[in-house]
Every structure is written in structure tokens, then in C-alpha cells.
Design a protein around this motif. Structure first.
Motif, PDB file in Angstrom:
ATOM      1  N   VAL A 635       0.850  -1.196   0.000  1.00  0.00           N
ATOM      2  CA  VAL A 635       0.000   0.000   0.000  1.00  0.00           C
ATOM      3  C   VAL A 635       0.882   1.241   0.000  1.00  0.00           C
ATOM      4  O   VAL A 635       1.802   1.359   0.813  1.00  0.00           O
ATOM      5  CB  VAL A 635      -0.944   0.022   1.227  1.00  0.00           C
ATOM      6  N   SER A 636       0.612   2.137  -0.925  1.00  0.00           N
ATOM      7  CA  SER A 636       1.332   3.408  -0.965  1.00  0.00           C
ATOM      8  C   SER A 636       0.337   4.557  -0.968  1.00  0.00           C
ATOM      9  O   SER A 636      -0.729   4.455  -1.580  1.00  0.00           O
ATOM     10  CB  SER A 636       2.238   3.497  -2.196  1.00  0.00           C
ATOM     11  N   LEU A 637       0.661   5.636  -0.261  1.00  0.00           N
ATOM     12  CA  LEU A 637      -0.168   6.836  -0.194  1.00  0.00           C
ATOM     13  C   LEU A 637       0.705   8.007  -0.635  1.00  0.00           C
ATOM     14  O   LEU A 637       1.749   8.272  -0.034  1.00  0.00           O
ATOM     15  CB  LEU A 637      -0.706   7.078   1.219  1.00  0.00           C
ATOM     16  N   ILE A 638       0.281   8.687  -1.700  1.00  0.00           N
ATOM     17  CA  ILE A 638       1.061   9.784  -2.270  1.00  0.00           C
ATOM     18  C   ILE A 638       0.227  11.055  -2.201  1.00  0.00           C
ATOM     19  O   ILE A 638      -0.873  11.115  -2.760  1.00  0.00           O
ATOM     20  CB  ILE A 638       1.464   9.490  -3.725  1.00  0.00           C
ATOM     21  N   GLY A 639       0.750  12.053  -1.478  1.00  0.00           N
ATOM     22  CA  GLY A 639       0.043  13.318  -1.335  1.00  0.00           C
ATOM     23  C   GLY A 639       0.379  14.285  -2.450  1.00  0.00           C
ATOM     24  O   GLY A 639       1.524  14.350  -2.913  1.00  0.00           O
ATOM     25  N   HIS A 640      -0.626  15.055  -2.903  1.00  0.00           N
ATOM     26  CA  HIS A 640      -0.451  16.025  -3.984  1.00  0.00           C
ATOM     27  C   HIS A 640      -1.135  17.341  -3.617  1.00  0.00           C
ATOM     28  O   HIS A 640      -2.037  17.381  -2.776  1.00  0.00           O
ATOM     29  CB  HIS A 640      -1.058  15.499  -5.295  1.00  0.00           C
ATOM     30  N   SER A 654       1.239  18.359   1.323  1.00  0.00           N
ATOM     31  CA  SER A 654       0.946  17.054   0.715  1.00  0.00           C
ATOM     32  C   SER A 654       1.336  15.912   1.655  1.00  0.00           C
ATOM     33  O   SER A 654       0.665  14.871   1.692  1.00  0.00           O
ATOM     34  CB  SER A 654       1.675  16.919  -0.626  1.00  0.00           C
ATOM     35  N   TYR A 655       2.418  16.088   2.430  1.00  0.00           N
ATOM     36  CA  TYR A 655       2.791  15.041   3.398  1.00  0.00           C
ATOM     37  C   TYR A 655       1.754  14.952   4.517  1.00  0.00           C
ATOM     38  O   TYR A 655       1.383  13.855   4.953  1.00  0.00           O
ATOM     39  CB  TYR A 655       4.172  15.311   3.982  1.00  0.00           C
ATOM     40  N   ASP A 656       1.263  16.112   4.996  1.00  0.00           N
ATOM     41  CA  ASP A 656       0.224  16.101   6.029  1.00  0.00           C
ATOM     42  C   ASP A 656      -1.016  15.371   5.531  1.00  0.00           C
ATOM     43  O   ASP A 656      -1.657  14.624   6.280  1.00  0.00           O
ATOM     44  CB  ASP A 656      -0.135  17.536   6.426  1.00  0.00           C
ATOM     45  N   ARG A 657      -1.364  15.586   4.265  1.00  0.00           N
ATOM     46  CA  ARG A 657      -2.544  14.920   3.703  1.00  0.00           C
ATOM     47  C   ARG A 657      -2.337  13.407   3.634  1.00  0.00           C
ATOM     48  O   ARG A 657      -3.225  12.630   3.990  1.00  0.00           O
ATOM     49  CB  ARG A 657      -2.839  15.482   2.312  1.00  0.00           C
ATOM     50  N   ALA A 658      -1.160  12.975   3.173  1.00  0.00           N
ATOM     51  CA  ALA A 658      -0.878  11.540   3.099  1.00  0.00           C
ATOM     52  C   ALA A 658      -0.840  10.924   4.496  1.00  0.00           C
ATOM     53  O   ALA A 658      -1.343   9.808   4.716  1.00  0.00           O
ATOM     54  CB  ALA A 658       0.444  11.301   2.368  1.00  0.00           C
ATOM     55  N   SER A 659      -0.260  11.641   5.467  1.00  0.00           N
ATOM     56  CA  SER A 659      -0.171  11.139   6.836  1.00  0.00           C
ATOM     57  C   SER A 659      -1.558  11.010   7.455  1.00  0.00           C
ATOM     58  O   SER A 659      -1.877  10.018   8.114  1.00  0.00           O
ATOM     59  CB  SER A 659       0.711  12.061   7.677  1.00  0.00           C
ATOM     60  N   ARG A 660      -2.412  12.037   7.228  1.00  0.00           N
ATOM     61  CA  ARG A 660      -3.775  11.980   7.778  1.00  0.00           C
ATOM     62  C   ARG A 660      -4.555  10.814   7.162  1.00  0.00           C
ATOM     63  O   ARG A 660      -5.264  10.095   7.856  1.00  0.00           O
ATOM     64  CB  ARG A 660      -4.497  13.296   7.505  1.00  0.00           C
ATOM     65  N   ALA A 661      -4.375  10.618   5.851  1.00  0.00           N
ATOM     66  CA  ALA A 661      -5.071   9.510   5.189  1.00  0.00           C
ATOM     67  C   ALA A 661      -4.609   8.164   5.744  1.00  0.00           C
ATOM     68  O   ALA A 661      -5.414   7.237   5.921  1.00  0.00           O
ATOM     69  CB  ALA A 661      -4.844   9.569   3.679  1.00  0.00           C
ATOM     70  N   THR A 704      -5.228  16.049  -3.572  1.00  0.00           N
ATOM     71  CA  THR A 704      -5.675  14.680  -3.328  1.00  0.00           C
ATOM     72  C   THR A 704      -4.557  13.843  -2.723  1.00  0.00           C
ATOM     73  O   THR A 704      -3.394  14.235  -2.709  1.00  0.00           O
ATOM     74  CB  THR A 704      -6.129  14.036  -4.662  1.00  0.00           C
ATOM     75  N   VAL A 705      -4.957  12.688  -2.231  1.00  0.00           N
ATOM     76  CA  VAL A 705      -4.024  11.618  -1.881  1.00  0.00           C
ATOM     77  C   VAL A 705      -4.393  10.419  -2.749  1.00  0.00           C
ATOM     78  O   VAL A 705      -5.537   9.963  -2.731  1.00  0.00           O
ATOM     79  CB  VAL A 705      -4.121  11.249  -0.386  1.00  0.00           C
ATOM     80  N   ARG A 706      -3.445   9.957  -3.526  1.00  0.00           N
ATOM     81  CA  ARG A 706      -3.672   8.762  -4.345  1.00  0.00           C
ATOM     82  C   ARG A 706      -3.226   7.537  -3.549  1.00  0.00           C
ATOM     83  O   ARG A 706      -2.083   7.457  -3.106  1.00  0.00           O
ATOM     84  CB  ARG A 706      -2.897   8.842  -5.651  1.00  0.00           C
ATOM     85  N   ILE A 707      -4.144   6.614  -3.379  1.00  0.00           N
ATOM     86  CA  ILE A 707      -3.850   5.390  -2.634  1.00  0.00           C
ATOM     87  C   ILE A 707      -3.781   4.233  -3.629  1.00  0.00           C
ATOM     88  O   ILE A 707      -4.719   4.005  -4.396  1.00  0.00           O
ATOM     89  CB  ILE A 707      -4.920   5.117  -1.560  1.00  0.00           C
ATOM     90  N   THR A 708      -2.665   3.510  -3.632  1.00  0.00           N
ATOM     91  CA  THR A 708      -2.463   2.379  -4.536  1.00  0.00           C
ATOM     92  C   THR A 708      -2.300   1.108  -3.723  1.00  0.00           C
ATOM     93  O   THR A 708      -1.485   1.048  -2.802  1.00  0.00           O
ATOM     94  CB  THR A 708      -1.221   2.597  -5.412  1.00  0.00           C
ATOM     95  N   ILE A 709      -3.117   0.096  -4.057  1.00  0.00           N
ATOM     96  CA  ILE A 709      -3.054  -1.218  -3.391  1.00  0.00           C
ATOM     97  C   ILE A 709      -2.634  -2.237  -4.439  1.00  0.00           C
ATOM     98  O   ILE A 709      -3.330  -2.448  -5.424  1.00  0.00           O
ATOM     99  CB  ILE A 709      -4.417  -1.601  -2.780  1.00  0.00           C
ATOM    100  N   GLU A 710      -1.512  -2.889  -4.213  1.00  0.00           N
ATOM    101  CA  GLU A 710      -0.963  -3.840  -5.171  1.00  0.00           C
ATOM    102  C   GLU A 710      -0.768  -5.191  -4.497  1.00  0.00           C
ATOM    103  O   GLU A 710      -0.261  -5.263  -3.380  1.00  0.00           O
ATOM    104  CB  GLU A 710       0.378  -3.325  -5.704  1.00  0.00           C
TER     105      GLU A 710
END
Length: 715
Positions: A635-640, A654-661, A704-710
Motif C-alpha cells: 500500500v502506498s499513499l502519495i500526497g499532492h 501534501s505530506y500532512d494529507r498523506a499522513s492523515r489519510a 488529493t491523496v492517491r492510494i495504490t493497493i498492489e
């Protein structure tokens, strides 16, 4: 005597009466034989010269293949036998050979090799019988329409046992010019799908993975009917027997037999008249010239060019790291993209007309073919530009739903300030009118409101904030109207994704004429790189997955050919291995099943310069994301952010957004009783601009925060 005479006359009359038809029949038979004899003679005369012709015909195609149909991950049948009518048009020539009764018939033409396949009826689920208030089992069928058009090149050898009759056979080569398919699913006529209120729906469509060339054996038998001097009609029966399959996907083995009738209009070129021979007059030989002493001057030998070439092929990962001796692994990745339904529609300054960048229909009839599930080719911004059409379709499917459209405006932008104060209301009314007139939504289901600035307004003193405040907002009592758009597809990926060819070229003459790399697999060219057009004498990059040309089988060979300005040549060859995966044959029969699952969520939208997500829809999305995570998931979370503001601040934001997510996602997993895997957090700020930030919707979707599940599917 008189009596005998009468009897004799009567006998003569009877003889005359019975003998005349026999003579007439013999005469007609003689005329008919004379016609065919003359026809044969005329055909024989025409056959001695080159003949040109054009023609066409109609026939039947019979196809065989093996393509599995799936409903999700559940097999629901196999397409094996298909048929369809097919037309053909062609031009041809007949060239006499030195051998008597034999000729050569080259042909070029168009041939329709399309076929339709149907599976056996299958039942994989139950359906609601509304008329009887019960649950019943239904049977469906899958239809697969293969639309294949070819340019055919045939070389037939003809034998004429009689001057007008020919029998022909020879090799054929089909160049695939068009190759697409449509797969549909059909219910009994008493049932319909809820998604389109019809008993037929489209399951998938696209291009068929075909070979460029397919070989066949061509057979024909025809008869020439002269109609004018040098002109004849030639009806013919033809058949085509496949030698190689049309498709390139392993396992499908798509082959088509065809047969039918054609007719050609043939013209015989006039044979050139033999030139009249005139014996030459005797000519006295000229006197020999006097001997002349010559001094031969030797030309200096031009210097030879020395050309040396060495090449090294290395892999290149997505992070830019090099792999010295790459081994390529090919995977089919099942990709699920979940795009947000941003419930805002933005307007130009001082305008209440829906901007042209939003796709709109002009009549209710045009909307019948619109299907949100086919939007997988668009990114989140492209899907947002279909907002009103998605909303219209969902409101048709949910007749109890209602919406509220609230129009807003900017207080400081020049156009809105000069416009009437009710421009907010007019924007909402124009939006409602489109849904009513084009999508047939009843006015009682749409409530229209207006206000000045939006309740959650952007900075109205900045031009970007003013553009974001000129909008309509859509709210509803039915949350599913605004749920995200989820699309599915399978893509082929390679690891490493790129190969870099590093060349060292040394020539005693400055300059190169050509530098070409040819890449092959299984004897088939899959890529050609022109070094002079890309990076003369430098590194050349090959994107392996481009075009899905590479297969998970034979190793890859490459060859670099170099020519310098003195026409000296040099070649270097090499080999790249393919990692062969052990696959379940039932799941990978056509090499289209997925090896890996990749789910991407572009959903967590944030307010201007904030790390607090917008709307309650994010709660439902977090539950959906959490349920997709398994212990072996990566799982990766990338803040933009958008491009406005300070770059350093945007990176921290963007890091705060990814961390909150990540915290919210961990909380959801804990509630489900699942342990959270290690999350990969990354802050991109405005470094990777996701969408066009020149308009308001592009900036909103970039926050946004893009969440990728692989995860791997073959373990």
C-alpha cells in the motif's frame, strides 16, 4: 389404287409429322455445340494473351477458436465455433506460362473474414422476478462478434483442361487491415438488465490481438463466357483453407475457412503483331584505327573507413537504477481505477452557460448509448467533464432520488461583478434545464437555490480562488448519485520497464548515415529504434510495455546496424532473456488473465490549503479501501497539491494529507480486525501535476491523496 394412294399419302403425312421434331432437336443441339465450340475457340484465343480483370462475390466464413468468457472471475462459457457471411472484391491478371494449358493468376483484393460466436446458455446467479415477486434462475448467453477485414495477396497456378474451363490453386497471404471485437451478453426476452433496461448489454469491446500476416491455401474453379471480343465473364467457385492462425495470442488459435461464388469481368490485351523481318544490308567493316600510344595514369586508392561499434543493453527501473544483465518479467495487471465524482461544475467569468469543456448531448435520444462504465479511457479530469451525464444516467436508474443545485458567484472577479446579482441563480437554472430537457428528469426532482460565495469558498481575492467560487454545487438525498466512478481493465507491464542501449561508435570518418536497432521475439519484429532520430551515437531507450507487443515466452534478440558517411557498415547483436512464469493453464489459457491486481483510488479531495478532506463521501471510501487490503498487499499513499502557493509549503501540505489519510486507513483496518501493513508515504506537492491546473476543476482534483493497493494473484 385410289385407296392405296390415299393410304400412301396418309403414310407420308404421318412420317412427316413424326420426323420434323427430331430434325429440329438435332439442329438446336448442333447450334448449342457450335456456340460452346466458338466460345471455347474465342476463350482459347483470348487465353493466349495476358488478361486483366476485376470482380467480387459473396460467401460464407466458418471460424474456429478457443476464447474463454468470464463474468468477473467466474468462467461462463467458451467461444469455439462461429460463422458469418462475407464479401470480397479483387483485381486479378492471368499470364500464360510457357507450358501449354498452364497460366499464372496473381490477385489482390479485399476479404471480409468476420464471424460471430455464441456460448452455451449458462446460469451463475439469480434474478428478481418483479411480476411474480419471486427469485428465479435465469440463463444467459455470451455473443462474440469478431470483425476482421483483410487485404489478400494470392498467387494461383491455373490449369485449363478445356480452353474455357480453369482449375486453380496456390498460396494466399492475408494482411489484417481491421481487427476489432464486441462481446455482449443476452438474457431471455422476459428479463432486462437494470443498468440499461434491455435484455442485451455490452460486456467488452476493443481490438483483437492479431498477426500482421496469415497464410492460406486458395482454390478455385471457373468458366469463361465471352460477351464481346477480348471481353468475357468468368463465374468461379472459390474456397480458402487457413494454414496459420489469424490471432497472435497463444491458445486462441483463431482460423477461418471461407467458400463462395465470385464473378470477374476479364479483358484480354491484344497480342502485339510480329514485326516484319527485313534482312540487313551488308556493311563494309571500317578500317582499323592507327595505333596510339597510351600512358595509363594510376588513380590513388581512397583511404578505407574504419568503423567499430560496441553496444551494451542494460535494464532501467522506474527509479532510474540500472540492471547490468536484465531478465525481463512480463505480467498482466488487473487495474481498478476509482475516480471521484466532484459535485461542482465551474463557470467562466460573468457567464451562466455551461462551459464547452463539459461534454453535453443535444437530445434525449443521444443519451441512450451513454454508459459510465466505458469511461475507463479517461482520467479523473476527463470523467469530471461527464459530471452532468453521469448524474442524469444515475437519476434515471434511481427514480426516487432528488437533488439540490446551488449556484454561487465570485464577489471580486470582473465578469461576475459586472453581471446581475442573480447570475448565481441563472447558473443553477441552466444546469437544471439540461437535466430536464436532455435527460428527461422531472422538474419536481430538482430544487434550485442560489447564494453569493460558496459555503466553503476559496480565496476570492486571488484569480484562482475567484474561478473556483464561480460554480454550482450538487447535493442529494441519495448518496449513490455522487459515488465514485469505478473502472476495470487489464494492462501488460514489464520488470524492468525499460531497456537502455548504450553504444560506443568509433569511425575514421566523421558522421553517421544510419543507426538502427531492430528488436525481435520469435522471429517477429516488435520494435525498431532509429538512433539518428532519437539520440545519435548516444543512449537509446526502449519502453518494453509500449503497445503490448512483447509476450511472456521466447527470449528477445536485438541487432544494431550502423552505416557511417563513407558507407562503412558494422553490426552488433545481443540477447535478452524472458523470465518464464509457471501459470495455471485454466486461468492463463489466452494469456489475458491477471498476474497482479492494482487498485488506485484518486478520491481523497481536500479544501483549499487544507489537510481536512471534503465531504462525508470520504468515510465510505475509506471503508471500501480498507476492505481491499490483505496481509500481502503493498500500500502506498502519495500526497499532492495544486500549483498555487509556495512549493515548500505545498510539499509539507501534501505530506500532512498523506499522513492523515494513513491514520484514517489504519483506524478503519483496526475496526475490521485487520492488522495494517506497512504503508509507503510520499509527498509530491506540486512536483507531479496530476491535471491541468489552468481551470478550477483541475486544481480541485489535484488536491488529493492517491492510494495504490498492489498484490500478486498467483501466490
Amino acid at each position: 389404287m385410289t385407296h392405296k394412294k390415299r393410304t400412301g399419302n396418309k403414310g407420308l403425312q404421318v412420317l412427316h409429322h413424326h420426323g420434323y421434331p427430331k430434325i429440329a432437336s438435332l439442329v438446336r443441339l448442333g447450334l448449342l455445340l457450335s456456340f460452346f465450340f466458338v466460345s471455347d475457340l474465342r476463350s482459347q484465343e483470348a487465353r493466349r494473351s495476358v488478361r486483366l480483370g476485376i470482380g467480387g462475390g459473396f460467401g460464407s466464413n466458418i471460424s474456429r477458436t478457443y476464447i474463454e468468457a468470464y463474468a468477473g472471475d467466474i468462467p461462463c462459457g467458451v467461444f469455439e465455433k462461429g460463422s458469418a457471411p462475407g464479401a470480397s472484391f479483387f483485381g486479378l491478371a492471368e499470364i500464360p506460362l510457357p507450358f501449354e494449358h498452364f497460366s499464372l493468376m496473381p490477385q489482390i483484393g479485399y476479404h471480409d473474414l468476420s464471424s460471430s460466436f455464441v456460448t452455451q446458455p449458462f446460469a451463475i446467479e439469480h434474478a428478481a422476478d418483479i411480476a411474480h415477486d419471486s427469485i428465479t434462475q435465469i440463463f444467459r448467453t455470451r455473443n462474440y462478434s469478431a470483425n476482421i477485414k483483410t487485404i489478400s495477396l494470392n498467387l494461383l497456378f491455373a490449369w485449363r483442361p478445356f480452353p474455357a474451363l480453369h482449375l486453380a490453386a496456390g498460396p494466399g497471404l492475408a494482411i489484417v487491415a481491421s481487427h476489432s471485437y464486441d462481446q455482449t451478453e443476452k438474457l431471455p426476452s422476459d428479463y432486462v438488465y437494470t443498468e440499461n433496461s434491455r435484455s442485451v448489454r455490452t460486456v467488452s469491446s476493443g481490438a483483437i490481438d492479431t498477426r500482421l500476416l496469415a497464410a492460406s491455401l486458395e482454390l478455385g474453379a471457373g468458366y469463361d463466357i465471352p460477351i464481346r471480343p477480348n471481353v468475357s465473364l468468368s463465374p468461379e467457385f472459390r474456397a480458402s483453407i487457413p494454414i496459420t492462425p489469424i490471432t497472435s495470442a497463444s491458445g486462441s488459435n483463431y482460423r477461418t475457412w471461407s467458400y463462395g461464388g465470385v464473378i470477374a469481368l476479364m479483358y484480354s490485351l491484344p497480342a502485339p503483331a510480329a514485326p516484319e523481318y527485313t534482312p540487313p544490308l551488308p556493311v563494309s567493316p571500317p578500317p582499323p584505327p592507327p595505333p596510339v600510344a597510351e600512358t595509363k595514369k594510376e588513380e590513388p586508392t581512397p583511404p578505407r573507413s574504419i568503423l567499430r561499434v560496441s553496444v551494451k543493453a542494460v535494464g532501467k527501473t522506474e527509479s532510474g537504477d540500472e540492471v547490468p544483465e536484465p531478465v525481463i518479467a512480463i505480467e498482466n495487471v488487473r487495474i481498478t481505477d476509482v475516480a471521484p465524482t466532484l459535485n461542482y461544475l465551474f463557470f467562466d467569468d460573468g457567464s451562466s452557460e455551461i462551459p464547452t469543456r463539459y461534454h453535453s448531448f443535444s437530445s434525449e435520444r443521444e443519451t441512450q448509448s451513454f454508459d459510465p462504465s466505458t469511461l475507463y479511457t479517461l482520467d479523473a479530469l476527463g470523467i469530471h467533464h461527464e459530471l452532468l451525464n453521469i448524474l442524469g444516467r444515475r437519476m434515471q436508474e434511481k427514480p426516487e432520488s432528488k437533488i439540490t443545485i446551488t449556484g454561487t458567484r465570485s464577489l471580486h472577479s470582473a465578469g461576475d461583478s459586472a453581471a446581475a446579482s442573480d447570475i448565481s441563480l441563472i447558473r443553477a437554472e441552466h444546469t437544471a434545464k439540461y437535466l430536464q430537457d436532455v435527460w428527461g428528469i422531472a422538474p419536481s426532482r430538482i430544487r434550485v437555490r442560489s447564494r453569493a460565495l460558496p459555503e466553503q469558498a476559496s480565496d476570492d481575492n486571488a484569480p484562482a480562488g475567484q474561478a473556483e467560487n464561480r460554480r454550482i454545487e450538487i447535493t442529494t438525498n441519495t448518496p449513490s448519485l455522487l459515488e465514485p466512478i469505478e473502472t476495470h481493465r487489464i494492462e501488460r507491464t514489464a520488470t524492468p520497464p525499460n531497456i537502455v542501449f548504450k553504444s560506443n561508435i568509433v569511425s575514421s570518418f566523421a558522421g553517421l548515415k544510419s543507426q538502427i536497432i531492430t528488436i525481435k521475439q520469435g522471429g517477429k519484429i516488435i520494435k525498431t529504434i532509429d538512433g539518428l532520430a532519437s539520440n545519435p551515437g548516444g543512449e537509446l531507450l526502449w519502453d518494453i510495455a509500449e503497445g503490448n507487443a512483447i509476450a511472456n515466452k521466447d527470449s528477445i534478440t536485438w541487432q544494431m546496424d550502423v552505416v557511417d558517411s563513407a558507407d562503412a557498415t558494422a553490426s552488433v547483436v545481443g540477447n535478452i532473456n524472458i523470465r518464464k512464469e509457471v501459470r495455471n493453464s485454466s486461468r492463463h489459457l489466452a494469456d489475458t488473465a491477471a498476474d497482479k491486481s492494482l487498485e488506485r483510488f484518486h478520491l481523497l479531495l481536500f479544501d483549499y490549503s487544507s489537510s481536512a478532506e471534503l465531504g462525508s463521501i470520504s468515510d465510505e471510501i475509506f471503508d471500501r479501501i480498507a476492505s481491499s487490503i490483505t496481509p500481502d498487499s503493498r500500500v502506498s499513499l502519495i500526497g499532492h497539491t495544486d500549483i498555487t502557493g509556495d512549493p515548500n509549503y505545498n510539499e509539507h501540505l501534501s505530506y500532512d494529507r498523506a499522513s492523515r489519510a494513513s491514520l484514517l486507513l489504519s483506524s478503519r483496518l483496526h475496526k475490521l480486525g485487520h492488522s495494517a501493513p506497512a504503508f509507503n508515504l510520499e509527498a509530491r506537492g506540486a512536483k507531479d501535476v496530476l491535471f491541468d491546473n489552468s481551470n478550477a476543476e483541475g486544481r480541485f482534483l489535484s488536491r488529493t491523496v492517491r492510494i495504490t493497493i498492489e498484490r500478486d494473484l498467483n501466490k
